[in-house]
Motif scaffolding. Structure first.
Motif, PDB file in Angstrom:
ATOM      1  N   ILE A 186       0.809  -1.217   0.000  1.00  0.00           N
ATOM      2  CA  ILE A 186       0.000   0.000   0.000  1.00  0.00           C
ATOM      3  C   ILE A 186       0.848   1.275   0.000  1.00  0.00           C
ATOM      4  CG2 ILE A 186      -1.552   1.369   1.455  1.00  0.00           C
ATOM      5  CD1 ILE A 186      -3.124  -1.176   1.988  1.00  0.00           C
ATOM      6  N   PRO A 187       1.926   1.376   0.829  1.00  0.00           N
ATOM      7  CA  PRO A 187       2.738   2.600   0.761  1.00  0.00           C
ATOM      8  C   PRO A 187       3.289   2.862  -0.636  1.00  0.00           C
ATOM      9  CG  PRO A 187       3.247   1.360   2.741  1.00  0.00           C
ATOM     10  CD  PRO A 187       2.363   0.476   1.894  1.00  0.00           C
ATOM     11  N   GLY A 188       3.652   1.803  -1.366  1.00  0.00           N
ATOM     12  CA  GLY A 188       4.137   1.988  -2.731  1.00  0.00           C
ATOM     13  C   GLY A 188       3.049   2.471  -3.667  1.00  0.00           C
ATOM     14  N   PHE A 189       1.855   1.910  -3.517  1.00  0.00           N
ATOM     15  CA  PHE A 189       0.720   2.331  -4.331  1.00  0.00           C
ATOM     16  C   PHE A 189       0.424   3.813  -4.126  1.00  0.00           C
ATOM     17  CE2 PHE A 189      -0.797  -2.233  -4.299  1.00  0.00           C
ATOM     18  CZ  PHE A 189      -0.740  -2.394  -5.657  1.00  0.00           C
ATOM     19  N   LEU A 190       0.540   4.278  -2.876  1.00  0.00           N
ATOM     20  CA  LEU A 190       0.122   5.640  -2.537  1.00  0.00           C
ATOM     21  C   LEU A 190       1.292   6.585  -2.348  1.00  0.00           C
ATOM     22  CD1 LEU A 190      -2.742   4.853   0.016  1.00  0.00           C
ATOM     23  CD2 LEU A 190      -2.862   5.061  -2.461  1.00  0.00           C
ATOM     24  N   SER A 206      -7.044   7.023 -10.863  1.00  0.00           N
ATOM     25  CA  SER A 206      -8.160   7.974 -10.914  1.00  0.00           C
ATOM     26  C   SER A 206      -8.489   8.487  -9.516  1.00  0.00           C
ATOM     27  CB  SER A 206      -9.394   7.324 -11.542  1.00  0.00           C
ATOM     28  OG  SER A 206      -9.148   6.960 -12.883  1.00  0.00           O
ATOM     29  N   ALA A 207      -8.523   7.573  -8.540  1.00  0.00           N
ATOM     30  CA  ALA A 207      -8.841   7.962  -7.166  1.00  0.00           C
ATOM     31  C   ALA A 207      -7.723   8.796  -6.556  1.00  0.00           C
ATOM     32  CB  ALA A 207      -9.083   6.715  -6.325  1.00  0.00           C
ATOM     33  N   CYS A 208      -6.473   8.399  -6.785  1.00  0.00           N
ATOM     34  CA  CYS A 208      -5.342   9.150  -6.230  1.00  0.00           C
ATOM     35  C   CYS A 208      -5.263  10.557  -6.816  1.00  0.00           C
ATOM     36  CB  CYS A 208      -4.039   8.399  -6.493  1.00  0.00           C
ATOM     37  SG  CYS A 208      -3.789   6.969  -5.422  1.00  0.00           S
ATOM     38  N   TYR A 209      -5.645  10.703  -8.080  1.00  0.00           N
ATOM     39  CA  TYR A 209      -5.629  12.027  -8.702  1.00  0.00           C
ATOM     40  C   TYR A 209      -6.645  12.950  -8.028  1.00  0.00           C
ATOM     41  CZ  TYR A 209      -6.054  15.710 -12.205  1.00  0.00           C
ATOM     42  OH  TYR A 209      -6.103  16.932 -12.839  1.00  0.00           O
ATOM     43  N   ILE A 210      -7.820  12.414  -7.741  1.00  0.00           N
ATOM     44  CA  ILE A 210      -8.858  13.222  -7.101  1.00  0.00           C
ATOM     45  C   ILE A 210      -8.401  13.697  -5.723  1.00  0.00           C
ATOM     46  CG2 ILE A 210     -11.190  13.164  -6.122  1.00  0.00           C
ATOM     47  CD1 ILE A 210     -11.918  11.170  -8.342  1.00  0.00           C
ATOM     48  N   TYR A 211      -7.700  12.822  -4.989  1.00  0.00           N
ATOM     49  CA  TYR A 211      -7.275  13.141  -3.623  1.00  0.00           C
ATOM     50  C   TYR A 211      -5.762  13.382  -3.551  1.00  0.00           C
ATOM     51  CZ  TYR A 211     -11.923  11.333  -2.609  1.00  0.00           C
ATOM     52  OH  TYR A 211     -13.281  11.126  -2.605  1.00  0.00           O
ATOM     53  N   GLU A 228      -2.534   9.418   4.976  1.00  0.00           N
ATOM     54  CA  GLU A 228      -3.610   8.828   5.776  1.00  0.00           C
ATOM     55  C   GLU A 228      -4.978   9.204   5.229  1.00  0.00           C
ATOM     56  OE1 GLU A 228      -1.032  10.481   6.945  1.00  0.00           O
ATOM     57  OE2 GLU A 228       0.089   8.861   7.949  1.00  0.00           O
ATOM     58  N   GLU A 229      -5.135  10.481   4.827  1.00  0.00           N
ATOM     59  CA  GLU A 229      -6.419  10.921   4.291  1.00  0.00           C
ATOM     60  C   GLU A 229      -6.704  10.246   2.949  1.00  0.00           C
ATOM     61  OE1 GLU A 229      -6.792  15.479   6.007  1.00  0.00           O
ATOM     62  OE2 GLU A 229      -5.572  15.098   4.240  1.00  0.00           O
ATOM     63  N   ARG A 230      -5.667  10.132   2.144  1.00  0.00           N
ATOM     64  CA  ARG A 230      -5.836   9.509   0.833  1.00  0.00           C
ATOM     65  C   ARG A 230      -6.319   8.069   0.984  1.00  0.00           C
ATOM     66  NH1 ARG A 230      -0.496   9.772  -2.175  1.00  0.00           N
ATOM     67  NH2 ARG A 230      -0.201  11.429  -0.661  1.00  0.00           N
ATOM     68  N   TYR A 231      -5.672   7.337   1.885  1.00  0.00           N
ATOM     69  CA  TYR A 231      -6.061   5.941   2.070  1.00  0.00           C
ATOM     70  C   TYR A 231      -7.488   5.838   2.601  1.00  0.00           C
ATOM     71  CZ  TYR A 231      -6.302   1.175   3.699  1.00  0.00           C
ATOM     72  OH  TYR A 231      -6.705  -0.114   3.904  1.00  0.00           O
ATOM     73  N   LYS A 232      -7.889   6.746   3.461  1.00  0.00           N
ATOM     74  CA  LYS A 232      -9.232   6.707   4.029  1.00  0.00           C
ATOM     75  C   LYS A 232     -10.291   6.843   2.944  1.00  0.00           C
ATOM     76  CE  LYS A 232     -10.758  10.352   6.168  1.00  0.00           C
ATOM     77  NZ  LYS A 232     -10.944  11.414   7.193  1.00  0.00           N
TER      78      LYS A 232
END
Length: 276
Positions: free
Chosen positions: A13-17, A74-79, A85-89
């Motif tokens: 997950i840390p790599g993804f985000l 797409s989701a990471c771009y929006i956030y 922490e907020e992005r993952y939430k």
């Protein structure tokens, strides 16, 4: 193996985000979904794996990746301006989708940033490998046209690429000179492509006309390489991870059996699509 999946996903997950720079390069006009069936372990030829891949085609560029990566980007771009922490939430629901295997942990850009060139972003062991190479495919067009796929009459073409011989079925009904992975350059869309041993097969199963942003993702830290380097990096990483598990220096589980099982899993990825 099921007990290992949550742990492996948590580690990834840390790599993804991680920190990334998103550039909107085009608007997707149509998406082509392919089932990628492959043999990951040459010592077990009967066990087949599946990944859900998608070819996004816009007005100027195209992008090929795992469907999970499309949804995540797409989701990471929006956030993108949120903290980790907020992005993952906000995007944690994306992780309920089946993620990519080691062989599909990449994003392939066609004609971007340079025309007639592939740019490939491959994630290996917390490293982002960036590869660029010309879009060159030496096809031999066959005479027969007796195959129908998804209601479309298809013609056969063959080629040799990166250590394997391939057969591809393309249709003139969809005059888009592209296909899955790097199999482009035919007079129509590639509907199915397979190596002659059927160890790596891409089969189109869905066409979706839906407008959405097409992203080019650039990481803060990238390692430049060529396709031959990538195969070497892939092999070396598997060998390194295997030594770490079996040596017990860096990775240890309370249950010793998990170490041996994870070592078997790591060592089983020995049949990457490209061979140099």
């Amino acid at each position: 193996m099921k007990k290992l999946l949550p742990l492996l996903l948590f580690l990834l997950i840390p790599g993804f985000l991680s920190a990334k720079n998103y550039t909107v390069i085009d608007t997707t006009k149509v998406s082509f979904y392919y089932d990628y069936t492959f043999v990951k372990d040459t010592t077990n030829m009967t066990e087949l794996r599946h990944d859900d891949m998608v070819l996004q085609v816009g007005s100027r560029f195209a992008r090929f990746s795992h469907n999970f990566q499309v949804e995540l980007d797409s989701a990471c771009y929006i956030y993108r301006d949120y903290t980790f922490e907020e992005r993952y939430k906000y995007i944690k629901d994306v992780f309920t989708l089946q993620g990519p295997s080691k062989y599909s942990f990449y994003t392939l850009y066609k004609d971007y940033p340079r025309k007639r060139e592939y740019s490939m972003d491959f994630y290996i062991n917390k490293n982002n490998i960036r590869i660029s190479e010309p879009m060159v495919q030496g096809w031999n067009i066959e005479e027969n046209q007796d195959t129908t796929i998804m209601g479309h009459s298809c013609s056969l073409a063959t080629c040799h690429y990166a250590g394997r011989d391939y057969r591809a079925w393309y249709t003139l009904d969809i005059p888009i000179s592209m296909g899955p992975y790097k199999f482009d350059g035919l007079p129509g869309l590639v509907m199915r492509v397979e190596d002659t041993k059927k160890q790596h097969v891409f089969q189109l199963y869905k066409i979706e006309k839906r407008k959405r942003k097409m992203f080019y993702v650039e990481h803060d830290k990238e390692i430049k390489a060529n396709p031959e380097d990538l195969c070497g990096i892939f092999r070396n990483n598997i060998q390194k991870r295997y030594r770490e598990i079996t040596g017990g220096k860096k990775v240890q589980f309370d249950d010793p059996s998990l170490n041996s099982r994870l070592a078997i899993v790591i060592n089983s990825y020995n049949n990457f699509i490209e061979r140099y």
